[in-house]
Design a protein around this motif. Structure first.
Motif, PDB file in Angstrom:
ATOM      1  N   PHE A  76      35.516  27.880  39.300  1.00 43.82           N
ATOM      2  CA  PHE A  76      36.397  27.695  40.449  1.00 43.82           C
ATOM      3  C   PHE A  76      36.666  29.019  41.152  1.00 43.82           C
ATOM      4  O   PHE A  76      36.904  29.056  42.360  1.00 43.82           O
ATOM      5  N   ALA A  77      36.587  30.096  40.419  1.00 49.51           N
ATOM      6  CA  ALA A  77      36.730  31.413  41.030  1.00 49.51           C
ATOM      7  C   ALA A  77      35.468  31.797  41.797  1.00 49.51           C
ATOM      8  O   ALA A  77      35.486  32.732  42.595  1.00 49.51           O
ATOM      9  N   LYS A  78      34.375  31.073  41.529  1.00 49.13           N
ATOM     10  CA  LYS A  78      33.105  31.341  42.212  1.00 49.13           C
ATOM     11  C   LYS A  78      32.873  30.362  43.369  1.00 49.13           C
ATOM     12  O   LYS A  78      31.767  30.270  43.882  1.00 49.13           O
ATOM     13  N   GLY A  79      33.902  29.619  43.742  1.00 51.17           N
ATOM     14  CA  GLY A  79      33.797  28.739  44.903  1.00 51.17           C
ATOM     15  C   GLY A  79      33.666  27.258  44.607  1.00 51.17           C
ATOM     16  O   GLY A  79      33.520  26.449  45.523  1.00 51.17           O
ATOM     17  N   PHE A  80      33.700  26.887  43.335  1.00 53.17           N
ATOM     18  CA  PHE A  80      33.592  25.472  42.958  1.00 53.17           C
ATOM     19  C   PHE A  80      34.821  24.723  43.475  1.00 53.17           C
ATOM     20  O   PHE A  80      35.941  25.190  43.331  1.00 53.17           O
ATOM     21  N   THR A  81      34.594  23.584  44.122  1.00 54.54           N
ATOM     22  CA  THR A  81      35.703  22.782  44.619  1.00 54.54           C
ATOM     23  C   THR A  81      35.770  21.467  43.845  1.00 54.54           C
ATOM     24  O   THR A  81      34.835  21.092  43.150  1.00 54.54           O
ATOM     25  N   SER A  82      36.864  20.773  44.015  1.00 55.72           N
ATOM     26  CA  SER A  82      37.022  19.497  43.320  1.00 55.72           C
ATOM     27  C   SER A  82      35.958  18.502  43.752  1.00 55.72           C
ATOM     28  O   SER A  82      35.421  17.763  42.927  1.00 55.72           O
ATOM     29  N   ASN A  83      35.650  18.462  45.049  1.00 52.36           N
ATOM     30  CA  ASN A  83      34.616  17.535  45.499  1.00 52.36           C
ATOM     31  C   ASN A  83      33.248  17.903  44.930  1.00 52.36           C
ATOM     32  O   ASN A  83      32.448  17.031  44.568  1.00 52.36           O
ATOM     33  N   SER A 143      22.065  30.829  38.446  1.00 57.43           N
ATOM     34  CA  SER A 143      21.278  31.386  37.347  1.00 57.43           C
ATOM     35  C   SER A 143      21.877  32.689  36.828  1.00 57.43           C
ATOM     36  O   SER A 143      21.593  33.096  35.699  1.00 57.43           O
ATOM     37  N   ALA A 144      22.696  33.325  37.626  1.00 56.60           N
ATOM     38  CA  ALA A 144      23.291  34.604  37.231  1.00 56.60           C
ATOM     39  C   ALA A 144      24.676  34.450  36.622  1.00 56.60           C
ATOM     40  O   ALA A 144      25.282  35.439  36.205  1.00 56.60           O
ATOM     41  N   LEU A 145      25.170  33.239  36.546  1.00 55.72           N
ATOM     42  CA  LEU A 145      26.503  33.009  36.011  1.00 55.72           C
ATOM     43  C   LEU A 145      26.554  33.217  34.507  1.00 55.72           C
ATOM     44  O   LEU A 145      25.619  32.826  33.779  1.00 55.72           O
ATOM     45  N   GLY A 146      27.620  33.798  34.052  1.00 54.20           N
ATOM     46  CA  GLY A 146      27.889  33.839  32.624  1.00 54.20           C
ATOM     47  C   GLY A 146      28.396  32.484  32.180  1.00 54.20           C
ATOM     48  O   GLY A 146      28.995  31.743  32.972  1.00 54.20           O
ATOM     49  N   ARG A 147      28.172  32.127  30.929  1.00 51.03           N
ATOM     50  CA  ARG A 147      28.550  30.802  30.439  1.00 51.03           C
ATOM     51  C   ARG A 147      30.058  30.583  30.462  1.00 51.03           C
ATOM     52  O   ARG A 147      30.516  29.452  30.498  1.00 51.03           O
ATOM     53  N   GLU A 148      30.803  31.658  30.421  1.00 51.24           N
ATOM     54  CA  GLU A 148      32.268  31.548  30.423  1.00 51.24           C
ATOM     55  C   GLU A 148      32.882  31.949  31.768  1.00 51.24           C
ATOM     56  O   GLU A 148      34.104  32.059  31.880  1.00 51.24           O
ATOM     57  N   ILE A 161      30.331  26.824  32.598  1.00 55.00           N
ATOM     58  CA  ILE A 161      29.099  26.176  32.151  1.00 55.00           C
ATOM     59  C   ILE A 161      29.264  25.722  30.706  1.00 55.00           C
ATOM     60  O   ILE A 161      28.839  24.630  30.328  1.00 55.00           O
ATOM     61  N   ALA A 162      29.893  26.546  29.902  1.00 58.67           N
ATOM     62  CA  ALA A 162      30.117  26.202  28.491  1.00 58.67           C
ATOM     63  C   ALA A 162      30.957  24.942  28.346  1.00 58.67           C
ATOM     64  O   ALA A 162      30.673  24.084  27.502  1.00 58.67           O
ATOM     65  N   SER A 163      31.997  24.813  29.158  1.00 59.77           N
ATOM     66  CA  SER A 163      32.860  23.639  29.027  1.00 59.77           C
ATOM     67  C   SER A 163      32.149  22.373  29.493  1.00 59.77           C
ATOM     68  O   SER A 163      32.294  21.317  28.886  1.00 59.77           O
TER      69      SER A 163
END
Lengths: 124, 79
Positions: free
Chosen positions: B29-36, B20-25, B66-68
């Motif tokens: 992946f820099a926030k820990g998102f992985t391919s799986n 909820s605190a993420l900016g749209r841009e 989030i925007a993409s």
């Protein structure tokens, strides 16, 4: 250093993440990521599937074409006499054939982590 | 749609930060998102919107922000 005329890609995948995906999404996850043969040959075991996920990611990295989408089914890991080998399909096969004349795969996993390394020989 | 994407990220994204605190841009992946984890989020959004991400959408840039994600999802819903 990678031998001249060769490129390498690798990936690590957490086994627990794959196990959780299977537990959460079941067949939807399995069918979306893995081929029927991969599911059959791994018995849907999370650590073996995680190694195959890593292999798919390693090939994507090897291709180094981030603006081109890749169907994970196009990178298939097939056991041949018990040895995991790569079988490429669709657009990945086309892209690979234009650039490489040989590709090799190595997998490994522990109870927690799976890894894949792929190395390809570039077409002269 | 932004809220639905954030909810999917919160539930399935395994991010190191509050979705909820993420900016749209923000680079996910820099926030820990992985391919799986991208697969999990994709499956959740496909189910919610009754769409299917095409092969051409299965690339890192689709899930980078989030925007993409929203841009691709809006196109799929509109199709």
């Amino acid at each position: 250093m990678t031998p001249a005329g060769h490129v390498v890609g690798c990936d690590l995948t957490e086994v627990a993440d794959v196990a959780e995906s299977i537990a959460t999404f079941g067949d939807a996850y399995l069918r979306r990521v893995y081929t029927a043969l991969e599911i059959e040959q791994t018995g849907a075991a999370a650590e073996r599937l995680a190694a195959r996920f890593a292999a798919k990611e390693a090939v994507v990295k090897l291709l180094a074409e981030p603006d081109i989408g890749t169907d994970p089914h196009d990178v298939e890991v097939v056991l041949t006499d018990g040895v995991p080998t790569l079988r490429l399909h669709g657009t990945v096969c086309e892209r690979a054939a234009a650039r490489w004349d040989r590709i090799e795969l190595s997998l490994s996993h522990t109870a927690t982590t799976a890894m894949a390394v792929v190395i390809a020989r570039e077409v002269p | 749609m932004d809220n639905a994407i954030r909810a999917a990220l919160a539930q399935y994204g395994k991010l190191a930060v509050d979705a909820s605190a993420l900016g749209r841009e923000d680079d996910l992946f820099a926030k820990g998102f992985t391919s799986n984890a991208t697969v999990n989020v994709m499956l959740a959004l496909e189910d919610e919107y009754d769409v299917e991400f095409a092969e051409s959408d299965l690339k890192k840039s689709t899930f980078a922000t989030i925007a993409s994600i929203e841009a691709v999802l809006q196109r799929l819903v509109a199709a």
